[in-house]
Scaffold this active site. Structure first.
Site, PDB file in Angstrom:
ATOM      1  N   ALA A   1       9.459 -47.223  15.103  1.00 58.98           N
ATOM      2  CA  ALA A   1      10.292 -46.081  14.719  1.00 58.98           C
ATOM      3  C   ALA A   1      10.832 -45.354  15.943  1.00 58.98           C
ATOM      4  O   ALA A   1      11.989 -44.959  15.979  1.00 58.98           O
ATOM      5  CB  ALA A   1       9.476 -45.131  13.865  1.00 58.98           C
TER       6      ALA A   1
ATOM      7  N   ILE B   1      11.214 -46.352  19.118  1.00 59.69           N
ATOM      8  CA  ILE B   1      12.029 -47.032  20.126  1.00 59.69           C
ATOM      9  C   ILE B   1      13.458 -47.180  19.590  1.00 59.69           C
ATOM     10  O   ILE B   1      13.671 -47.803  18.557  1.00 59.69           O
ATOM     11  CB  ILE B   1      11.417 -48.401  20.470  1.00 59.69           C
ATOM     12  CG1 ILE B   1      10.123 -48.166  21.227  1.00 59.69           C
ATOM     13  CG2 ILE B   1      12.382 -49.227  21.297  1.00 59.69           C
ATOM     14  CD1 ILE B   1       9.346 -49.408  21.499  1.00 59.69           C
TER      15      ILE B   1
ATOM     16  N   GLU C   1      15.885 -49.016  19.598  1.00 63.46           N
ATOM     17  CA  GLU C   1      16.430 -50.321  19.975  1.00 63.46           C
ATOM     18  C   GLU C   1      17.813 -50.536  19.368  1.00 63.46           C
ATOM     19  O   GLU C   1      18.611 -51.318  19.856  1.00 63.46           O
ATOM     20  CB  GLU C   1      15.455 -51.446  19.598  1.00 63.46           C
ATOM     21  CG  GLU C   1      15.449 -51.879  18.127  1.00 63.46           C
ATOM     22  CD  GLU C   1      14.758 -50.883  17.200  1.00 63.46           C
ATOM     23  OE1 GLU C   1      14.164 -49.923  17.710  1.00 63.46           O
ATOM     24  OE2 GLU C   1      14.847 -51.057  15.969  1.00 63.46           O
TER      25      GLU C   1
ATOM     26  N   ASP D   1      56.601 -43.618  31.338  1.00 62.23           N
ATOM     27  CA  ASP D   1      58.021 -43.946  31.478  1.00 62.23           C
ATOM     28  C   ASP D   1      58.807 -42.995  30.604  1.00 62.23           C
ATOM     29  O   ASP D   1      58.306 -42.516  29.590  1.00 62.23           O
ATOM     30  CB  ASP D   1      58.276 -45.360  30.953  1.00 62.23           C
ATOM     31  CG  ASP D   1      57.782 -46.413  31.905  1.00 62.23           C
ATOM     32  OD1 ASP D   1      57.658 -46.100  33.094  1.00 62.23           O
ATOM     33  OD2 ASP D   1      57.522 -47.542  31.446  1.00 62.23           O
TER      34      ASP D   1
ATOM     35  N   ASP E   1      56.246 -51.611  31.153  1.00 64.53           N
ATOM     36  CA  ASP E   1      56.631 -52.690  30.239  1.00 64.53           C
ATOM     37  C   ASP E   1      56.998 -53.986  30.950  1.00 64.53           C
ATOM     38  O   ASP E   1      56.898 -55.058  30.387  1.00 64.53           O
ATOM     39  CB  ASP E   1      57.762 -52.234  29.303  1.00 64.53           C
ATOM     40  CG  ASP E   1      58.882 -51.536  30.056  1.00 64.53           C
ATOM     41  OD1 ASP E   1      58.916 -51.660  31.296  1.00 64.53           O
ATOM     42  OD2 ASP E   1      59.707 -50.875  29.412  1.00 64.53           O
TER      43      ASP E   1
ATOM     44  N   ASP F   1      55.586 -53.862  36.608  1.00 64.84           N
ATOM     45  CA  ASP F   1      54.716 -52.738  36.279  1.00 64.84           C
ATOM     46  C   ASP F   1      53.250 -53.160  36.258  1.00 64.84           C
ATOM     47  O   ASP F   1      52.353 -52.312  36.337  1.00 64.84           O
ATOM     48  CB  ASP F   1      55.048 -52.183  34.875  1.00 64.84           C
ATOM     49  CG  ASP F   1      56.370 -51.451  34.854  1.00 64.84           C
ATOM     50  OD1 ASP F   1      56.698 -50.810  35.864  1.00 64.84           O
ATOM     51  OD2 ASP F   1      57.075 -51.524  33.827  1.00 64.84           O
TER      52      ASP F   1
ATOM     53  N   ASN G   1      13.361 -39.221  16.519  1.00 64.57           N
ATOM     54  CA  ASN G   1      12.271 -40.022  17.067  1.00 64.57           C
ATOM     55  C   ASN G   1      11.228 -39.159  17.767  1.00 64.57           C
ATOM     56  O   ASN G   1      10.026 -39.372  17.625  1.00 64.57           O
ATOM     57  CB  ASN G   1      12.808 -41.061  18.051  1.00 64.57           C
ATOM     58  CG  ASN G   1      13.570 -42.161  17.339  1.00 64.57           C
ATOM     59  OD1 ASN G   1      13.628 -42.166  16.107  1.00 64.57           O
ATOM     60  ND2 ASN G   1      14.158 -43.062  18.079  1.00 64.57           N
TER      61      ASN G   1
ATOM     62  N   ASN H   1      12.311 -44.345   9.545  1.00 63.12           N
ATOM     63  CA  ASN H   1      13.105 -45.008  10.574  1.00 63.12           C
ATOM     64  C   ASN H   1      14.279 -45.762   9.965  1.00 63.12           C
ATOM     65  O   ASN H   1      15.394 -45.719  10.465  1.00 63.12           O
ATOM     66  CB  ASN H   1      12.210 -45.978  11.343  1.00 63.12           C
ATOM     67  CG  ASN H   1      12.966 -46.691  12.442  1.00 63.12           C
ATOM     68  OD1 ASN H   1      13.676 -46.044  13.193  1.00 63.12           O
ATOM     69  ND2 ASN H   1      12.837 -48.000  12.506  1.00 63.12           N
TER      70      ASN H   1
ATOM     71  N   THR I   1      16.144 -42.764   6.557  1.00 68.27           N
ATOM     72  CA  THR I   1      16.580 -41.432   6.967  1.00 68.27           C
ATOM     73  C   THR I   1      17.332 -41.486   8.288  1.00 68.27           C
ATOM     74  O   THR I   1      18.305 -40.776   8.490  1.00 68.27           O
ATOM     75  CB  THR I   1      15.366 -40.493   7.093  1.00 68.27           C
ATOM     76  OG1 THR I   1      14.468 -40.816   6.052  1.00 68.27           O
ATOM     77  CG2 THR I   1      15.792 -39.071   7.008  1.00 68.27           C
ATOM     78  N   ASP I   2      16.868 -42.329   9.227  1.00 71.97           N
ATOM     79  CA  ASP I   2      17.557 -42.405  10.507  1.00 71.97           C
ATOM     80  C   ASP I   2      18.813 -43.253  10.420  1.00 71.97           C
ATOM     81  O   ASP I   2      19.810 -42.969  11.058  1.00 71.97           O
ATOM     82  CB  ASP I   2      16.639 -43.021  11.576  1.00 71.97           C
ATOM     83  CG  ASP I   2      15.469 -42.103  11.913  1.00 71.97           C
ATOM     84  OD1 ASP I   2      15.427 -41.014  11.323  1.00 71.97           O
ATOM     85  OD2 ASP I   2      14.634 -42.485  12.740  1.00 71.97           O
TER      86      ASP I   2
HETATM   87  P1  ATP Z   1      62.210 -45.498  32.612  1.00 68.39           P
HETATM   88  O1  ATP Z   1      61.362 -45.821  33.777  1.00 68.39           O
HETATM   89  O2  ATP Z   1      62.258 -44.103  32.218  1.00 68.39           O
HETATM   90  O3  ATP Z   1      61.979 -46.405  31.451  1.00 68.39           O
HETATM   91  P2  ATP Z   1      64.358 -47.028  33.014  1.00 68.39           P
HETATM   92  O4  ATP Z   1      63.418 -48.096  32.671  1.00 68.39           O
HETATM   93  O5  ATP Z   1      65.469 -46.763  32.117  1.00 68.39           O
HETATM   94  O6  ATP Z   1      63.619 -45.726  33.180  1.00 68.39           O
HETATM   95  P3  ATP Z   1      65.610 -48.718  34.684  1.00 68.39           P
HETATM   96  O7  ATP Z   1      65.708 -49.547  33.486  1.00 68.39           O
HETATM   97  O8  ATP Z   1      64.995 -49.233  35.925  1.00 68.39           O
HETATM   98  O9  ATP Z   1      64.891 -47.377  34.403  1.00 68.39           O
HETATM   99  O10 ATP Z   1      67.062 -48.235  34.953  1.00 68.39           O
HETATM  100  C1  ATP Z   1      67.401 -47.559  36.128  1.00 68.39           C
HETATM  101  C2  ATP Z   1      68.890 -47.380  36.218  1.00 68.39           C
HETATM  102  O11 ATP Z   1      69.502 -48.656  36.220  1.00 68.39           O
HETATM  103  C3  ATP Z   1      69.494 -46.649  35.029  1.00 68.39           C
HETATM  104  O12 ATP Z   1      69.539 -45.275  35.271  1.00 68.39           O
HETATM  105  C4  ATP Z   1      70.882 -47.232  34.952  1.00 68.39           C
HETATM  106  O13 ATP Z   1      71.759 -46.530  35.773  1.00 68.39           O
HETATM  107  C5  ATP Z   1      70.711 -48.633  35.493  1.00 68.39           C
HETATM  108  N1  ATP Z   1      70.622 -49.624  34.398  1.00 68.39           N
HETATM  109  C6  ATP Z   1      69.743 -49.664  33.413  1.00 68.39           C
HETATM  110  N2  ATP Z   1      69.943 -50.712  32.607  1.00 68.39           N
HETATM  111  C7  ATP Z   1      70.998 -51.370  33.095  1.00 68.39           C
HETATM  112  C8  ATP Z   1      71.723 -52.557  32.719  1.00 68.39           C
HETATM  113  N3  ATP Z   1      71.364 -53.267  31.668  1.00 68.39           N
HETATM  114  N4  ATP Z   1      72.744 -52.915  33.463  1.00 68.39           N
HETATM  115  C9  ATP Z   1      73.088 -52.214  34.543  1.00 68.39           C
HETATM  116  N5  ATP Z   1      72.477 -51.110  34.952  1.00 68.39           N
HETATM  117  C10 ATP Z   1      71.449 -50.676  34.247  1.00 68.39           C
END
Ligand code: ATP
Length: 897
Positions: free
Chosen positions: A280, A282, A284, A326, A635, A639, A701, A729, A732-733
């Protein structure tokens, strides 16, 4: 013949597929039957029966079984049967818990399983990777982890990093060209993409030529069994603590037994009492309950759209003190609409919302026809040519397929009456340099009907402007003088200060010979600036409130964006991220700061703008060096390092790449910042719930051990018989502790500072609460025993039954105390239905044990008279009132001070 030696046509023929429409559903089913699923064989999972049997291997259970055997040998059959039954019930309970934990971990894996884009029945669709079959046509792009072995049939600046197979970390440039050599290694098969490798750049299309264990990765798969479930810091701490507790409980038990025997108790009785007490006392089961609580919490998080990939993250979430998020898509909706276009010193406004191709162009006052304004027409058509997004109409709704920034540009063009298909009749696209967040621009090379070639570049205006030498002004190309530059900068700032995301378009003619050897660097220099587009991306409506709640919870929100500083500032102000004296810094300034310099100022920085994904790592490190627990979102492929280095790596379920998801410990199904806040709240709650049941179990316990110890010291008879201890044990526990794991959060969870990650299991007075409560429960149980034993020394069983009832009742009251860090009276007991049910069933079971005649001989009980319940009830409630009273006086004293 090897796949790489074949022409694309041969591969198509050999895999019996059609690159324009993919496989049919019928064909897919047939092939799946023949070749099986596209997955790695995993280690065998324990079956339900194995799991059940495993419950009986537990050391404590073995001790109990031995005790049963001894009781049986001594002819004490009733004891033996009762102990057996309890061991069995214990086994079932353990089994249910473990099975549940196992199942939910399994479900989690399913949820975060990778998907691929595949062409079937003429349509591109997303399917789980394991459903791929040979002959499937698969689209791959930057950030994807390849899902099967593919023969590439189309490649667009496609680079793949194959270190998982070859150990070589420099990405390989892939093409669709046939290779004539024979017997070449994987690293040289430049027209193949292998399962498990990662696309680091560009995009392409491939035909699946091998799946599952037959892929190159499958052949070495036995070496890489992944998906280990890591123990959380708390689980590890509890495991260590568990060892100490076992020792203490054993020592105390031995003490009880020795004193008991010395005081003249029967050796057999004391042996059984000792064994029961040890079982009861321990704890575990603690680690198992922690796992269950964690996985229940994880399931609640899934409902709130947060998928936990690594269990330890659940705990760390509660400690988060900084969220680096972001902007685009996480804080904002990522639904872009072009509202302003600036060309040659003039600004045009565009009406309409979303991706519907309906809207008007005005000069601020009256409507204009874009076909009549050459510069406007040029920027609209060029930005369409340099965009890959498609907008499809479905049931009157316009749905974007592709990048929202490009979707907005396409929509603006369509509002003026242009379509990409008609533009492609005038211009052929020869080459593309895809967008990446470090260059912040992208380009296409087009050929017009006269055979002339042009580069069209679009990207972040402030950066693109540096690559321009001239500008189109009044439909003429003029050198980009400092005054023109200043003019354009003012236009950029003007758009950005309206919280608009800005994109610039530039172009240049090139000679035909250059096209094939052209690099991105060459293409994107000496350009002619055409103009700017400004697009809105409204904040998600729930984010402002979520940021406020984080602030109240002592968590700082930091915006990290690739966007322009002024755009970022405008949105940060709108969302109330940026306080009065808060700082914004841009990527360029950031790159000039040493990590120490950044550390010194980072507590004042709330926005990082125009940064690249690579900069995020420096930001994470600086915050961590300042002692923060950092959550970081991301994303893309670039990153991943920052996500990995952060304490809680967060990736995006909808827009995230496979690589980012794999690096992360939490996936946001809806890409929404508010989900992070919800997950943190849940994380804090889970931790608090674990503290609640540690408090409950250990205090119970302590009470159980002390009542026996005190009785032996005072030379009293046994206040509880062994089977009663085992019962307490188990029932109730057990039940209420599990229900505590489902407790809703206290109202103030998001009003407190983040928890210190170094905090021990007994921090915040938990140890004291356990000991004081356990002591009082022990004393009260013993008092009930003594009072009734003295009243009628002949009727020992009656006094024992009363002690048993007091112990059960005081624990059932304790469980409500455990729901609050402050006082039992701060919480509504009916909030947690499971707890009510658990307590109610424990009560009923106790009454059954006392009043149901067939159970009385097993549990050594007799019916308690009604008047004695008053005594039992009062004694059971005293600990709550004593401790609540001391809490209230302490609080009052604190307030007076
Ligand atoms: P966050 O970090 O907030 O997500 P973000 O991902 O939008 O920002 P980026 O995608 O790196 O940042 O975009 C940076 C810049 O690049 C934008 O402000 C825009 O001017 C330019 N940009 C974004 N997408 C395109 C695209 N498809 N073609 C050309 N230029 C782009």
């Amino acid at each position: 013949m090897n796949w790489y030696e074949m022409t694309v046509a041969d591969v198509v023929q050999n895999t019996k597929t059609d690159p324009s429409s993919g496989l049919s559903t019928f064909e897919v089913n047939k092939r799946r039957k023949k070749y099986g699923l596209n997955e790695m064989k995993e280690r065998e999972r324990p079956s339900a029966i194995q799991l059940f049997i495993r419950q009986f291997k537990d050391f404590m259970v073995l001790v109990l079984l031995a005790a049963t055997l001894i009781s049986g040998l001594l002819g004490e059959y009733m004891d033996a049967i009762a102990i057996m039954a309890i061991v069995f019930l214990n086994g079932i309970l353990g089994f249910i818990q473990e099975n549940r934990a196992e199942k939910s971990l399994e479900a989690l894996k399913e949820l975060s399983a990778p998907h691929v884009t595949v062409l079937r029945e003429g349509e591109w669709m997303k399917i789980p990777s394991k459903e791929l079959v040979i002959g499937d046509i698969v689209k791959i792009t930057n950030g994807d982890r390849i899902a099967a072995d593919l023969r590439i049939i189309k490649a667009n600046s496609l680079e793949i990093e194959e270190s998982a197979l070859t150990g070589e970390s420099i990405p390989v440039l892939k093409t669709s060209d046939r290779i004539e050599q024979k017997n070449i290694g994987i690293g040289d098969q430049t027209n193949m993409a292998f399962m498990g490798t990662v696309v680091t750049r560009g995009s392409g299309v491939g035909i699946v030529v091998q799946t599952g264990m037959k892929t190159a990765m499958g052949q070495i798969a036995n070496l890489i069994q992944t998906a280990e479930t890591l123990a959380t810091p708390l689980q590890r701490k509890l495991e260590q603590l568990g060892k100490i507790l076992i020792l203490v409980a054993l020592l105390l038990t031995i003490l009880v037994v020795v004193i008991g025997v010395l005081q003249g108790h029967q050796v057999y009785q004391m042996f059984l009492a000792g064994v029961s007490l040890a079982v009861a006392a321990i704890p575990e089961g603690l680690p198992a309950i922690v796992t269950v609580a964690l996985s229940l919490g994880v399931q609640r998080m899934i409902k709130k759209k947060a998928i936990v990939r690594k269990l330890p993250a659940v705990e760390t979430l509660g400690c988060a003190s900084v969220i680096c998020s972001d902007k685009t898509g996480t804080m904002t909706q990522n639904k872009m609409t072009v509202t302003h276009i600036w060309v040659g010193g003039k600004t045009w406004q565009v009406s309409g919302t979303g991706y519907e191709p309906h809207g008007e162009f005005t000069d601020g006052y009256k409507q204009v026809n874009p076909h009549e304004i050459k510069s406007l027409k040029q920027i609209l058509t060029f930005s369409m040519l340099a965009s890959n997004a498609e907008i499809k109409e479905k049931d009157g709704r316009y749905i974007l397929d592709g990048d929202p920034t490009e979707g907005a540009l396409m929509t603006a063009g369509r509002k003026a009456g242009f379509t990409k298909s008609s533009l492609l009749k005038q211009f052929q696209i020869q080459k593309e340099f895809p967008f990446d967040s470090t260059r912040k621009m992208m380009s296409v090379v087009v050929k017009d009907r006269n055979g002339k070639h042009y580069v069209i570049t679009k990207g972040a205006p402030d950066l693109l402007l540096n690559n321009c030498q001239s500008v189109l002004w009044n439909e003429k190309q003029v050198p980009l003088s400092p005054s023109f530059k200043q003019n354009i900068h003012q236009a950029i700032d003007g758009l950005a200060s309206k919280a608009l995301r800005t994109i610039a378009i530039a172009f240049k003619p090139i000679t035909n010979e250059n096209v094939s050897t052209l690099s991105a660097f060459e293409a994107e220099s000496n350009l002619t600036f055409i103009g700017l587009a400004g697009m809105i991306d409204p904040p998600r409506p729930e984010v402002k409130q979520a940021i406020k709640e984080c602030h109240d919870a002592g968590i700082k929100t930091v915006m990290i964006t690739g966007d322009h500083v002024i755009t970022a500032e405008a949105i940060a102000k709108e969302l109330k991220i940026l306080p009065e004296n808060g700082k914004i810094i841009d990527g360029q300034t950031l790159s000039q700061l040493s990590i120490e310099e950044l550390e010194d100022m980072i507590d004042h920085i709330y926005v990082f703008a125009r940064v690249s994904p690579e900069d995020k790592l420096k930001i994470v490190k600086a915050f961590q060096n300042r002692g923060h627990v950092v959550a970081m979102t991301g994303d893309g492929v670039n990153d991943a390092p920052a996500i990995k280095a952060s304490d809680i790596g967060i990736s995006m379920g909808m827009t995230g790449t496979d690589v980012a998801k794999e690096a992360s410990s939490l996936i946001l199904v809806d890409d929404n910042f508010a989900t992070i806040q919800a997950a943190i709240k849940e994380g804090r709650n889970i931790y608090e719930n674990i503290r609640k049941f540690i408090r409950y179990l250990l205090a119970s316990n302590v009470g159980e051990i002390l009542v026996m110890l005190f009785a032996m010291i005072l030379a009293l008879p046994l206040p509880l018989v062994p089977i009663q201890i085992l019962w307490v044990n188990l029932v109730t526990d057990g039940l209420p502790a599990m229900a505590l794991g489902l407790d809703p959060p206290e109202g103030n969870v998001m009003k407190q500072k983040p928890r210190n990650p170094q905090e021990g299991v007994f921090a915040r007075k938990l140890g004291w609460k356990i000991l004081s409560r356990g002591f009082l429960i022990g004393v009260m149980t013993l008092l009930a025993f003594i009072i009734l034993y003295q009243r009628d020394p002949e009727n020992l069983v009656y006094a024992q039954t009363a002690a048993f009832s007091t112990l059960v009742l005081s624990q059932l009251i304790l469980v409500f105390d455990c729901r609050s860090e402050t006082s039992i009276f701060d919480r509504n007991p009916f909030e947690n239905v499971y707890l009510m049910l658990a307590v109610l069933s424990s009560l009923l079971l106790m009454l059954a044990v006392i009043y149901y005649p067939p159970l009385q001989p097993i549990f050594h009980t007799v019916p308690i008279q009604l008047r004695d319940w008053l005594l039992i009830g009062t004694l059971s409630a005293i600990p709550t009132f004593l401790l609540a009273g001391s809490f209230i006086t302490r609080k009052a004293n604190e307030n007076m001070l």
